[in-house]
Design an enzyme around this catalytic site. Structure first.
Site, PDB file in Angstrom:
ATOM      1  N   ARG A  26     -29.505  -7.366  34.981  1.00 21.08           N
ATOM      2  CA  ARG A  26     -30.560  -8.057  34.225  1.00 21.08           C
ATOM      3  C   ARG A  26     -31.699  -8.463  35.164  1.00 21.08           C
ATOM      4  O   ARG A  26     -31.608  -9.468  35.865  1.00 21.08           O
ATOM      5  CB  ARG A  26     -29.956  -9.264  33.493  1.00 21.08           C
ATOM      6  CG  ARG A  26     -29.084  -8.836  32.307  1.00 21.08           C
ATOM      7  CD  ARG A  26     -28.290  -9.957  31.722  1.00 21.08           C
ATOM      8  NE  ARG A  26     -27.161 -10.370  32.543  1.00 21.08           N
ATOM      9  CZ  ARG A  26     -26.269 -11.291  32.194  1.00 21.08           C
ATOM     10  NH1 ARG A  26     -26.395 -11.908  31.038  1.00 21.08           N
ATOM     11  NH2 ARG A  26     -25.273 -11.607  32.997  1.00 21.08           N
TER      12      ARG A  26
ATOM     13  N   TYR B 139      -7.047  -5.993  31.811  1.00 21.74           N
ATOM     14  CA  TYR B 139      -7.802  -6.881  32.716  1.00 21.74           C
ATOM     15  C   TYR B 139      -6.902  -7.289  33.890  1.00 21.74           C
ATOM     16  O   TYR B 139      -7.320  -7.225  35.051  1.00 21.74           O
ATOM     17  CB  TYR B 139      -8.325  -8.125  31.977  1.00 21.74           C
ATOM     18  CG  TYR B 139      -9.070  -9.066  32.908  1.00 21.74           C
ATOM     19  CD1 TYR B 139     -10.267  -8.673  33.516  1.00 21.74           C
ATOM     20  CD2 TYR B 139      -8.562 -10.325  33.214  1.00 21.74           C
ATOM     21  CE1 TYR B 139     -10.941  -9.527  34.393  1.00 21.74           C
ATOM     22  CE2 TYR B 139      -9.234 -11.185  34.088  1.00 21.74           C
ATOM     23  CZ  TYR B 139     -10.419 -10.772  34.678  1.00 21.74           C
ATOM     24  OH  TYR B 139     -11.078 -11.599  35.560  1.00 21.74           O
TER      25      TYR B 139
ATOM     26  N   LYS C 140      -7.348  -6.577  37.964  1.00 20.58           N
ATOM     27  CA  LYS C 140      -7.380  -7.600  39.015  1.00 20.58           C
ATOM     28  C   LYS C 140      -6.178  -7.471  39.975  1.00 20.58           C
ATOM     29  O   LYS C 140      -6.289  -7.809  41.154  1.00 20.58           O
ATOM     30  CB  LYS C 140      -7.450  -8.996  38.381  1.00 20.58           C
ATOM     31  CG  LYS C 140      -8.809  -9.261  37.718  1.00 20.58           C
ATOM     32  CD  LYS C 140      -9.959  -9.163  38.741  1.00 20.58           C
ATOM     33  CE  LYS C 140     -11.316  -9.479  38.171  1.00 20.58           C
ATOM     34  NZ  LYS C 140     -12.388  -9.477  39.170  1.00 20.58           N
TER      35      LYS C 140
ATOM     36  N   PRO D 100      -9.606 -16.945  41.366  1.00 25.25           N
ATOM     37  CA  PRO D 100      -9.667 -18.158  40.546  1.00 25.25           C
ATOM     38  C   PRO D 100      -8.905 -18.016  39.229  1.00 25.25           C
ATOM     39  O   PRO D 100      -8.749 -16.912  38.705  1.00 25.25           O
ATOM     40  CB  PRO D 100     -11.169 -18.316  40.254  1.00 25.25           C
ATOM     41  CG  PRO D 100     -11.872 -17.234  41.016  1.00 25.25           C
ATOM     42  CD  PRO D 100     -10.861 -16.188  41.307  1.00 25.25           C
TER      43      PRO D 100
END
Ligand code: NDP
Ligand code: 8X3
Length: 250
Positions: free
Chosen positions: A35, A151, A155, A181
């Site tokens: 972005r 997911y 990870k 985290p």
């Protein structure tokens, strides 16, 4: 001497907080994301503290990654610190109901994207025999939870790749670290649930980790003396004990 850091996913959440922390510490910054408007706004804010260069590319677009990094201006070419942070969860569905597009996105961005950026940056680190790579994993890379399937796999891959990097880059004196985290209040859940209202409830009833908490630990890791490598960190907010145990007052 002033160090240069490249941070992927610097337009939001953990990456953006890390860019702010590094700028405060006078680290020269290459901030990356898709972005451009956000990159421009962040560049403007951080330029008061340090030199900033923006790179707009999709980490899962192999050619774009190599093109962007090869085109860095001379003053930003020597990257001392690489923060592989770009990534997201896409969807939260049982394996038999999951969307293939979501699976592709998570593997392409969280795993292959991290590898592409690393491949584009590491050769100059090995040539200089120095560097520091921090991969943002997750508690989902330590433990699989219901509906987390792909997911969590992405990870777990980040944790394995981090260990592999640490072993293979050991002869070159390059530090490699994974910071993992638990729940962090960012745009993560907006992305996971595609903007649906489900995302609003994820951080309700307890104080989740804030992106600045992760940025603090990232800065701690990169500011240790030369002989110290923080290899692996698992971080939870106080209310969280594991992926599925969160003390909420609702
Ligand atoms: P955000 O959604 O707030 O930020 C994600 C960042 O990644 C954005 O800057 C986004 O930039 C960038 N990004 C996503 N996809 C791409 C892509 N294809 N190419 C380039 N950049 C991309 O989430 P977080 O800050 O929470 O997430 C950062 C990292 O932390 C992720 O790897 C996530 O898995 C991990 N993490 C998050 C946790 C949480 O609970 N929030 C917990 C544990 C780990 P743009 O859209 O501009 O490209
Ligand atoms: C983000 C934390 O628990 O949503 O990696 O997987 S979790």
């Amino acid at each position: 001497m002033k160090k240069t850091a490249l941070i992927t996913g610097a337009t939001s959440g953990i990456g953006k907080a890390t860019a702010h922390e590094f700028a405060k510490q006078g680290i020269r910054l290459i901030i990356c994301g898709r972005r451009q408007e956000r990159l421009d706004t962040i560049e403007l804010a951080l330029s008061k503290h340090t030199e900033v260069h923006t790179l707009n590319f999709d980490v899962s677009d192999k050619a774009a990654v190599f093109e962007a990094i090869a085109a860095l201006p001379e003053a930003f070419k020597n990257i001392d610190i690489l923060i592989n942070n770009a990534g997201n969860a896409h969807g939260l569905d049982p394996i038999h109901e999951g969307s293939i597009a979501d699976w592709d996105a998570m593997i392409d961005i969280n795993v292959k994207g991290l590898l592409y950026v690393s491949k584009a940056v590491i050769p100059q680190m090995t040539a200089r025999q120095s560097g520091h790579i921090i991969n943002i994993g997750s508690s989902a890379g330590k433990e699989v939870y219901p509906k987390g399937n792909v997911y969590c796999a992405s990870k777990h891959a980040v944790v394995a790749i981090t260990e592999g990097m640490r072993i293979d880059l050991n002869p070159f004196g390059i530090k490699v670290c994974a910071i993992n985290p638990g729940l962090v209040e960012t745009e993560f859940s907006q992305v996971r649930f595609k903007g649906e209202s489900l995302a609003d409830n994820v951080y309700k009833g307890y104080k989740a980790l804030q992106p600045e908490d992760i940025a603090d630990v990232i800065y701690f890791a990169i500011s240790r003396p030369a002989h110290v490598n923080i290899a692996d960190v698992l971080m939870f907010c106080t209310a969280q004990a594991s992926s599925t145990i969160v003390k909420k007052d609702l």
